[in-house]
Design a protein around this motif. Structure first.
Motif, short mmCIF file in Angstrom:
data_model
loop_
_atom_site.label_atom_id
_atom_site.label_comp_id
_atom_site.label_asym_id
_atom_site.label_seq_id
_atom_site.Cartn_x
_atom_site.Cartn_y
_atom_site.Cartn_z
N GLN A 249 -23.99 28.14 -26.03
CA GLN A 249 -23.16 27.16 -26.71
C GLN A 249 -23.32 27.21 -28.22
N ASN B 135 -9.91 32.28 -28.59
CA ASN B 135 -10.64 31.15 -29.12
C ASN B 135 -9.61 30.11 -29.55
N SER C 122 -13.17 35.02 -26.35
CA SER C 122 -13.36 34.15 -25.18
C SER C 122 -14.54 33.20 -25.35
N ASN C 123 -14.56 32.51 -26.49
CA ASN C 123 -15.51 31.44 -26.72
C ASN C 123 -14.75 30.15 -26.98
N GLN C 124 -15.39 29.15 -27.58
CA GLN C 124 -14.77 27.86 -27.84
C GLN C 124 -14.70 27.56 -29.34
N ASN D 110 -20.86 37.19 -21.51
CA ASN D 110 -20.69 36.52 -20.22
C ASN D 110 -21.93 35.73 -19.82
N LYS E 218 -28.34 29.78 -21.58
CA LYS E 218 -27.71 28.70 -22.33
C LYS E 218 -28.20 28.63 -23.77
N GLN F 284 -17.16 35.99 -24.08
CA GLN F 284 -17.22 35.25 -22.82
C GLN F 284 -18.48 34.38 -22.73
N ASN F 285 -18.69 33.59 -23.77
CA ASN F 285 -19.69 32.54 -23.76
C ASN F 285 -18.99 31.21 -24.01
N GLN F 286 -19.74 30.22 -24.42
CA GLN F 286 -19.18 28.90 -24.72
C GLN F 286 -19.56 28.45 -26.12
N GLN G 87 -23.76 31.55 -20.93
CA GLN G 87 -23.35 30.16 -21.17
C GLN G 87 -23.86 29.65 -22.51
N LYS H 226 -19.36 27.13 -29.63
CA LYS H 226 -18.43 26.22 -30.28
C LYS H 226 -18.45 26.32 -31.80
#
Length: 720
Positions: free
Chosen positions: A317, A386, A361-363, A313, A293, A337-339, A315, A341
């Motif tokens: 952020q 995204n 593939s993130n935010q 891949n 994370k 492929q994480n999160q 988590q 932002k």
């Protein structure tokens, strides 16, 4: 294998053959060939005895360590006892016999020499290094591959020269303290898919020479602290596919020579900030497919030689500013492929040697100003999937080596006009599957002279500027399918002289200019199905082109008419020129003068004119007049677009219906309703009245259901 042991085994075999009398020895002086160290008259057995004694001395050290050496020593001892019984025999008789049969002896000695040559040539194959476990395959290069559930520990029956040992799908759940002992030549050890769950803290103390250790796809949940520290020169450690949740901060202490570390597919959450300290020669670090994370901003600072960093891949952020500042030699960075932002400004600016960057593939909803500057060697960049809402005007720096760019599955409605301006070497651009992308700037592709593939499919594009593709002279593949294009300008593909494939499927095209593909001489594949083709006069040109270039239109059978009704589902390519002959016919005007009274019409009477037979219907007091062109029509009338005649007879009748035509028994009837405000008011009043009546009925039904429900409740109460 130990050379002394090999020599002992080989000499033991040779001595055994000599004692059995299978071969003899004839040794000569190096000065004169006729000077024999052992004269022909000497006893051959005496010669063999001397050689046996010499060989026996060489075999003594190996007798205690090797089963074959022990067997040879015992055999030699028995032979020595037999030999001692022959020492007292007289040699004169044998010498005399040998002199008489000199030729025979020479022939036998020649045969013995042949046996010596044969045995010596086969001795390398008959050494103690040929033993291999029944569940293993051993080759001459020192590799042993073992598999099977019968294996619970490293097999002892392996060639001592084994340098690579691969164990797969075994029942070896534990690496004991002595499992790797006695394997000095071993440098590569692999134990995979074997449900390994425990490693003894001193398991590698007996094998410090190991350079590569692979423990992939096992059940390890933890590792002893500094378990790999005894390794003197490690190069690769693979721990992927286990269940590791934490790793001790000093786990890799002392492994300065390590170049590859793979920790993918574990359960790591928060690696220690100093876990990689000291790995100054590490070139590949794989942390993908974990549950990380957050990463310390200094966790990679000691990895100055790192070239490949994979953190995909997880988590994550956010990324701390300066986390990649020391990775000056990094060539590949995978963060997809994480999160994530948001990104810190200038987070990638120190990566001057970076060639591959994946942020998909993130935010991310936006990117900082000049995010991708100072990366001149970048050759692949992916930021798709995204939820971008916008992109800054200055986003991409100088990227002459970039060949691929992926920007799809976003929420962008448009993109900056200069977003690709610094990508002169771009070969493949995927700007597709953006459901809200409706507008493309005119100069968006102005600086892509080498582009070969452009994908704009799956967007929401309705219009394209006529010159938007004018600079793409090298383009070979253009994908415009699954948009909402309603039309295309005539010269939009004019400069695409090298184009080979165009996909226009699933748009809202109704027609295309006849010469739209005239300059595309290299076109090999064109897809047009799934559009709303209007097979009226405007389609004539493109229908002719499809007929003449049927081999180019891959889906020509599915390019179907959607209008008019009488052409519905007909293939556009099946339309013939003669079917459009009416498009060149002249028009005629019909004017009507009516009164408020509409008596019944009289039977129709044909009226002949100079250009078209027309029948007129008259009724008193209503009159109709038809004005038709004659041969003396003006030039301006000839230039008007002309509609075809319905039939040889034109019948006009008054009915209280809206204007339309119908064909019946060779006659075409034209029905119309005269414009009358009073009549329209009556219709509107009736329509509103019907709506009000329906609404009242619905309310009455609802009230009735309510009263019925109340009555049922009362009956239930009374019955109770």
């Amino acid at each position: 294998m130990d050379r002394v042991a090999v020599v002992n085994c080989c000499l033991g075999l040779l001595g055994l053959l000599l004692q059995q009398g299978m071969i003899g020895v004839e040794a000569k002086s190096i000065f004169k060939s006729e000077n024999h160290i052992f004269n022909p008259s000497d006893d051959a057995a005496l010669q063999n005895k001397i050689l046996t004694l010499l060989l026996h001395k060489r075999l003594v050290p190996a007798a205690n360590n090797y089963p074959l050496g022990m067997e040879l020593a015992n055999k030699i001892a028995e032979l020595e006892e037999l030999q001692s019984l022959r020492e007292d025999l007289e040699l004169e008789s044998k010498i005399t016999a040998s002199l008489r049969e000199d030729k025979s002896i020479n022939r036998k000695r020649g045969e013995r020499s042949l046996w010596i040559v044969f045995i010596l040539s086969t001795l390398p194959l008959l050494n103690c290094d040929t033993f291999c476990h029944s569940n293993c395959l051993c080759d001459s290069d020192g590799m042993a591959k073992c598999t099977g559930h019968a294996i619970t520990d490293i097999p002892k029956e392996l060639p001592i020269s084994t340098n690579t040992l691969l164990l797969n799908d075994t029942n070896m759940n534990i690496i004991n303290e002595q499992s790797l002992s006695g394997r000095k030549p071993l440098v590569r050890f692999s134990l995979t898919h074997s449900h390994l769950h425990t490693i003894h803290p001193r398991a590698f103390h007996v094998a410090p020479q190991l350079r590569s250790i692979m423990l992939s796809n096992n059940d390890l949940t933890s590792l002893p602290s500094q378990v790999f520290s005894p390794l003197t020169n490690p190069e690769e450690i693979y721990l992927d596919g286990n269940n590791l949740e934490t790793i001790a901060p000093d786990m890799f202490e002392g492994l300065k020579g390590l170049s590859v570390l793979d920790l993918t597919r574990n359960k790591l959450i928060d690696p220690a900030p100093d876990i990689f300290d000291g790995l100054t020669n590490l070139t590949t670090l794989n942390l993908g497919r974990n549950y990380i994370k957050k990463l310390s901003p200094t966790i990679f600072h000691s990895l100055t030689k790192l070239r490949r960093l994979r953190i995909y891949n997880n988590q994550l952020q956010e990324l701390d500013k300066g986390i990649f500042d020391k990775l000056v030699n990094l060539e590949e960075l995978n963060l997809h492929q994480n999160q994530i932002k948001s990104l810190p400004s200038q987070v990638f600016w120190s990566l001057e040697n970076l060639k591959n960057l994946t942020l998909s593939s993130n935010q991310l909803k936006t990117l900082p100003h000049k995010t991708f500057y100072n990366m001149p060697k970048l050759s692949k960049l992916t930021i798709y999937k995204n939820p971008f809402l916008s992109l800054p005007d200055e986003l991409m720096g100088h990227m002459p080596d970039i060949t691929e760019f992926y920007l799809f599955s976003t929420n962008l409605t448009t993109v900056p006009g200069n977003v690709f301006a610094n990508m002169s070497g771009l070969l493949r651009l995927n700007l597709h599957l953006n459901n809200n992308l409706r507008e493309l700037p005119l100069d968006l592709f102005c600086c892509l002279p080498n582009l070969q593939k452009l994908s704009l499919r799956g967007n929401d594009i309705e219009l394209l500027h006529p010159q938007i593709f004018s600079t793409l002279a090298t383009l070979r593949i253009l994908l415009l399918n699954d948009n909402i294009l309603k039309s295309l300008p005539e010269g939009i593909f004019e400069n695409l002289t090298e184009i080979e494939m165009i996909d226009l499927r699933n748009n809202k095209l109704m027609t295309l200019p006849e010469d739209i593909f005239l300059s595309n001489t290299h076109l090999k594949a064109l897809s047009l199905s799934g559009n709303l083709w209007d097979c009226s006069c405007a389609i004539r040109g493109i229908a002719r082109w499809i007929r003449h270039n049927g081999h180019v239109v891959l889906d020509r059978k599915n390019v179907e008419c959607h209008s008019p009704v009488y052409q519905l589902l007909r293939s556009v390519g099946s339309l013939r020129d003669e079917e459009f002959s009416y498009c060149n016919a002249r028009t005629f005007n019909i004017s009507f003068t009516t009164q408020t009274n509409f008596p019944e019409s009289t039977p129709t009477v044909p009226v002949t004119t100079t250009s078209l037979p027309v029948a007129s219907t008259t009724s008193d007091p209503t009159t109709f007049s038809a004005s038709l062109p004659t041969e003396s029509s003006t030039q301006s009338d000839e230039n008007r677009p002309v509609s075809p005649p319905f039939h040889d007879i034109l019948v006009i009748e008054q009915r209280l219906q809206y204007i339309h035509h119908s064909h019946h028994k060779g006659w075409v009837y034209l029905w119309f309703l005269p414009s009358s405000p009073a009549l329209i008011g009556i219709f509107m009043f009736g329509y509103v009245l019907l709506l009000a009546t329906g609404l009242l009925l619905i309310l009455a039904a609802m009230f009735g259901m309510y009263r019925l429900s109340v009555s049922l409740d009362k009956m239930k109460t009374e019955c109770a």
